[in-house]
Write an enzyme that holds these catalytic residues in place. Structure first.
Site, PDB file in Angstrom:
ATOM      1  N   ASN A 154      -3.389   9.908 -70.804  1.00  0.00           N
ATOM      2  CA  ASN A 154      -4.320   8.793 -70.965  1.00  0.00           C
ATOM      3  C   ASN A 154      -4.161   8.064 -72.305  1.00  0.00           C
ATOM      4  O   ASN A 154      -4.452   6.865 -72.381  1.00  0.00           O
ATOM      5  CB  ASN A 154      -5.751   9.336 -70.835  1.00  0.00           C
ATOM      6  CG  ASN A 154      -6.778   8.360 -71.365  1.00  0.00           C
ATOM      7  OD1 ASN A 154      -7.096   7.369 -70.703  1.00  0.00           O
ATOM      8  ND2 ASN A 154      -7.272   8.604 -72.584  1.00  0.00           N
ATOM      9  N   GLY A 208      -3.583   5.864 -75.307  1.00  0.00           N
ATOM     10  CA  GLY A 208      -2.938   4.556 -75.364  1.00  0.00           C
ATOM     11  C   GLY A 208      -3.551   3.692 -76.440  1.00  0.00           C
ATOM     12  O   GLY A 208      -4.698   3.888 -76.847  1.00  0.00           O
ATOM     13  N   THR A 210      -3.461  -0.573 -78.195  1.00  0.00           N
ATOM     14  CA  THR A 210      -3.026  -1.973 -78.057  1.00  0.00           C
ATOM     15  C   THR A 210      -2.676  -2.524 -79.435  1.00  0.00           C
ATOM     16  O   THR A 210      -3.259  -2.109 -80.445  1.00  0.00           O
ATOM     17  CB  THR A 210      -4.127  -2.874 -77.460  1.00  0.00           C
ATOM     18  OG1 THR A 210      -5.316  -2.733 -78.246  1.00  0.00           O
ATOM     19  CG2 THR A 210      -4.417  -2.546 -76.016  1.00  0.00           C
ATOM     20  N   ASP A 240      -2.219  -6.313 -79.669  1.00  0.00           N
ATOM     21  CA  ASP A 240      -2.065  -7.596 -78.988  1.00  0.00           C
ATOM     22  C   ASP A 240      -1.657  -8.703 -79.964  1.00  0.00           C
ATOM     23  O   ASP A 240      -2.285  -8.886 -81.014  1.00  0.00           O
ATOM     24  CB  ASP A 240      -3.376  -8.001 -78.306  1.00  0.00           C
ATOM     25  CG  ASP A 240      -3.778  -7.077 -77.158  1.00  0.00           C
ATOM     26  OD1 ASP A 240      -3.046  -6.113 -76.872  1.00  0.00           O
ATOM     27  OD2 ASP A 240      -4.835  -7.340 -76.536  1.00  0.00           O
ATOM     28  N   TYR A 247       2.394  -3.975 -74.454  1.00  0.00           N
ATOM     29  CA  TYR A 247       1.513  -3.121 -73.640  1.00  0.00           C
ATOM     30  C   TYR A 247       1.868  -3.222 -72.151  1.00  0.00           C
ATOM     31  O   TYR A 247       1.938  -2.219 -71.438  1.00  0.00           O
ATOM     32  CB  TYR A 247       0.069  -3.563 -73.889  1.00  0.00           C
ATOM     33  CG  TYR A 247      -1.016  -2.726 -73.280  1.00  0.00           C
ATOM     34  CD1 TYR A 247      -1.531  -1.618 -73.950  1.00  0.00           C
ATOM     35  CD2 TYR A 247      -1.584  -3.074 -72.054  1.00  0.00           C
ATOM     36  CE1 TYR A 247      -2.576  -0.874 -73.403  1.00  0.00           C
ATOM     37  CE2 TYR A 247      -2.623  -2.338 -71.505  1.00  0.00           C
ATOM     38  CZ  TYR A 247      -3.115  -1.232 -72.183  1.00  0.00           C
ATOM     39  OH  TYR A 247      -4.150  -0.505 -71.632  1.00  0.00           O
ATOM     40  N   LYS A 285       3.058  -0.147 -69.854  1.00  0.00           N
ATOM     41  CA  LYS A 285       2.247   0.264 -68.705  1.00  0.00           C
ATOM     42  C   LYS A 285       2.992   0.084 -67.386  1.00  0.00           C
ATOM     43  O   LYS A 285       2.756   0.832 -66.423  1.00  0.00           O
ATOM     44  CB  LYS A 285       0.920  -0.495 -68.702  1.00  0.00           C
ATOM     45  CG  LYS A 285      -0.008  -0.117 -69.868  1.00  0.00           C
ATOM     46  CD  LYS A 285      -0.414   1.352 -69.824  1.00  0.00           C
ATOM     47  CE  LYS A 285      -1.540   1.690 -70.786  1.00  0.00           C
ATOM     48  NZ  LYS A 285      -1.902   3.126 -70.735  1.00  0.00           N
TER      49      LYS A 285
HETATM   50  N1  CAA Z   1      -3.481 -17.546 -70.952  1.00  0.00           N
HETATM   51  C1  CAA Z   1      -2.990 -18.720 -71.438  1.00  0.00           C
HETATM   52  N2  CAA Z   1      -3.138 -19.116 -72.698  1.00  0.00           N
HETATM   53  C2  CAA Z   1      -3.829 -18.301 -73.520  1.00  0.00           C
HETATM   54  C3  CAA Z   1      -4.355 -17.074 -73.090  1.00  0.00           C
HETATM   55  C4  CAA Z   1      -4.180 -16.721 -71.746  1.00  0.00           C
HETATM   56  N3  CAA Z   1      -4.661 -15.572 -71.257  1.00  0.00           N
HETATM   57  N4  CAA Z   1      -4.973 -16.489 -74.128  1.00  0.00           N
HETATM   58  C5  CAA Z   1      -4.827 -17.304 -75.192  1.00  0.00           C
HETATM   59  N5  CAA Z   1      -4.150 -18.401 -74.807  1.00  0.00           N
HETATM   60  C6  CAA Z   1      -3.803 -19.556 -75.631  1.00  0.00           C
HETATM   61  C7  CAA Z   1      -5.045 -20.140 -76.258  1.00  0.00           C
HETATM   62  O1  CAA Z   1      -5.681 -21.019 -75.349  1.00  0.00           O
HETATM   63  C8  CAA Z   1      -4.482 -20.846 -77.460  1.00  0.00           C
HETATM   64  O2  CAA Z   1      -3.893 -22.063 -77.082  1.00  0.00           O
HETATM   65  P1  CAA Z   1      -3.992 -23.345 -78.024  1.00  0.00           P
HETATM   66  O3  CAA Z   1      -3.317 -22.945 -79.304  1.00  0.00           O
HETATM   67  O4  CAA Z   1      -3.279 -24.380 -77.250  1.00  0.00           O
HETATM   68  O5  CAA Z   1      -5.463 -23.563 -78.189  1.00  0.00           O
HETATM   69  C9  CAA Z   1      -3.331 -19.917 -77.898  1.00  0.00           C
HETATM   70  O6  CAA Z   1      -2.998 -19.130 -76.741  1.00  0.00           O
HETATM   71  C10 CAA Z   1      -3.736 -18.989 -79.021  1.00  0.00           C
HETATM   72  O7  CAA Z   1      -4.917 -18.294 -78.593  1.00  0.00           O
HETATM   73  P2  CAA Z   1      -5.850 -17.549 -79.622  1.00  0.00           P
HETATM   74  O8  CAA Z   1      -6.523 -18.520 -80.526  1.00  0.00           O
HETATM   75  O9  CAA Z   1      -6.730 -16.590 -78.898  1.00  0.00           O
HETATM   76  O10 CAA Z   1      -4.742 -16.819 -80.505  1.00  0.00           O
HETATM   77  P3  CAA Z   1      -4.826 -15.513 -81.305  1.00  0.00           P
HETATM   78  O11 CAA Z   1      -3.528 -15.387 -81.990  1.00  0.00           O
HETATM   79  O12 CAA Z   1      -6.075 -15.472 -82.125  1.00  0.00           O
HETATM   80  O13 CAA Z   1      -4.966 -14.367 -80.187  1.00  0.00           O
HETATM   81  C11 CAA Z   1      -4.376 -13.031 -78.374  1.00  0.00           C
HETATM   82  C12 CAA Z   1      -4.036 -14.284 -79.180  1.00  0.00           C
HETATM   83  C13 CAA Z   1      -4.221 -11.799 -79.279  1.00  0.00           C
HETATM   84  C14 CAA Z   1      -3.405 -12.932 -77.236  1.00  0.00           C
HETATM   85  C15 CAA Z   1      -5.833 -13.127 -77.899  1.00  0.00           C
HETATM   86  O14 CAA Z   1      -5.952 -14.287 -77.113  1.00  0.00           O
HETATM   87  C16 CAA Z   1      -6.252 -11.942 -77.083  1.00  0.00           C
HETATM   88  O15 CAA Z   1      -6.615 -10.910 -77.612  1.00  0.00           O
HETATM   89  N6  CAA Z   1      -6.210 -12.071 -75.749  1.00  0.00           N
HETATM   90  C17 CAA Z   1      -6.602 -11.009 -74.853  1.00  0.00           C
HETATM   91  C18 CAA Z   1      -5.441 -10.134 -74.523  1.00  0.00           C
HETATM   92  C19 CAA Z   1      -5.933  -9.082 -73.562  1.00  0.00           C
HETATM   93  O16 CAA Z   1      -6.436  -9.363 -72.481  1.00  0.00           O
HETATM   94  N7  CAA Z   1      -5.800  -7.819 -73.962  1.00  0.00           N
HETATM   95  C20 CAA Z   1      -6.298  -6.761 -73.137  1.00  0.00           C
HETATM   96  C21 CAA Z   1      -6.993  -5.780 -74.008  1.00  0.00           C
HETATM   97  S1  CAA Z   1      -7.834  -4.554 -73.030  1.00  0.00           S
HETATM   98  C22 CAA Z   1      -6.610  -3.561 -72.515  1.00  0.00           C
HETATM   99  O17 CAA Z   1      -5.480  -3.662 -72.884  1.00  0.00           O
HETATM  100  C23 CAA Z   1      -7.022  -2.494 -71.565  1.00  0.00           C
HETATM  101  C24 CAA Z   1      -6.427  -2.717 -70.236  1.00  0.00           C
HETATM  102  O18 CAA Z   1      -5.541  -1.963 -69.861  1.00  0.00           O
HETATM  103  C25 CAA Z   1      -6.919  -3.778 -69.359  1.00  0.00           C
END
Ligand code: CAA
Length: 241
Positions: free
Chosen positions: A82, A84, A86, A88, A147, A151
């Site tokens: 289990n 793990g 991140t 990101d 990630y 996975k």
């Molecule tokens: N799809 C398309 N575009 C996206 C996006 C998405 N899912 N997420 C962010 N963007 C775009 C934003 O709209 C933004 O675009 P603009 O510059 O044109 O406005 C650009 O990417 C930058 O976005 P952020 O301001 O959010 O940038 P950041 O550098 O601060 O963060 C990130 C980027 C780290 C990817 C953040 O968006 C994030 O944390 N996203 C979530 C990632 C996620 O779902 N992780 C899962 C964690 S839980 C887990 O892992 C457990 C599991 O197994 C499910």
């Protein structure tokens, strides 16, 4: 005698729920953790479950750790991979350390831990390995090239090892949780969670850690011997693989 179950990353988050669900189901449980002594101590005191500290990305540490658990509790018959992490970042800002940390903790660990219990399971003609993958290993996720790769690797590992264990009474399965209400998901920026993730979960909420715990108990059961190499999605309908 109760079967012994070992849960990596078993003192917090989804792992905590898996450890307690296995204990409630009658297993003698050991939980590993990597660094948070305070959380592990609280967990041990609250549940009575033994905790062990080692780094699952370190092959020798896994070998020594499993030997210690087996000396204390008996042979490990159920292994739940289990643990793990991140790291990101959009790929254009992801560095080598963020890539390596996630691949070694989330994927190398499956080799390290499974190798440490495999010979024993083969010699006893019984074993259950349950690997925790993720919805994001199935569908990919923006910001999670590391990630998602790890996975997805967990799923391939599961399917291959299941074929090798089948003749020896060992099943190898994986669970792919969706977004579950744990610290890991709470670390996703609130606006991203609200705008980009929650609207895509048909059930309309995050999952509960206990919902993963119960899935693992099911796959670990003596009566689940015909289920091997499978991927059980627990994601509120967010992705239908
Ligand atoms: N799809 C398309 N575009 C996206 C996006 C998405 N899912 N997420 C962010 N963007 C775009 C934003 O709209 C933004 O675009 P603009 O510059 O044109 O406005 C650009 O990417 C930058 O976005 P952020 O301001 O959010 O940038 P950041 O550098 O601060 O963060 C990130 C980027 C780290 C990817 C953040 O968006 C994030 O944390 N996203 C979530 C990632 C996620 O779902 N992780 C899962 C964690 S839980 C887990 O892992 C457990 C599991 O197994 C499910």
């Amino acid at each position: 005698m109760a079967r012994v179950a070992l849960v990596t990353g078993g003192s917090r988050g989804i792992g905590e729920a898996i450890s307690t669900a296995l204990k409630e189901a009658g297993y003698s449980v050991a939980a590993t953790y990597a660094g948070n002594d305070e959380a592990a101590g609280k967990f041990r005191d609250a549940t009575g479950i033994s905790v062990y500290k080692w780094d699952v990305s370190d092959f020798e540490a896994c070998k020594a750790g499993v030997a210690k658990v087996e000396a204390d509790l008996g042979p490990v018959e159920v292994l739940v991979n289990n643990a793990g992490i991140t790291r990101d970042k959009p790929f254009h800002r992801m560095d080598l350390d963020q890539w390596r940390a996630v691949i070694s903790t989330n994927l190398d660990s499956l080799f390290n831990m499974s190798r440490a219990v495999w010979d024993g399971m083969r010699s006893r003609n019984f074993g259950r390995i349950v690997n925790i993958s993720s919805i994001n290993g199935q569908k990919g996720q923006f910001g999670q090239v590391n990630y998602s790769a790890a996975k997805a690797g967990v799923i391939g590992f599961t399917k291959a090892l299941a074929q090798e264990g089948a003749a020896k009474g060992i099943t190898v399965n994986c669970v792919t949780p969706g977004y579950i209400a744990t610290e890991m998901v709470k670390a996703v920026p609130e606006d991203v969670l609200k705008a980009k993730i929650l609207p895509h979960i048909p059930v309309g909420r995050l999952g509960e850690p206990g919902e993963i715990g119960r899935s693992v108990v099911f796959l670990a059961g003596d009566d689940a011997g015909f289920i091997t190499g499978s991927t059980l999605s627990v994601n509120g309908g967010q992705y239908l693989a």
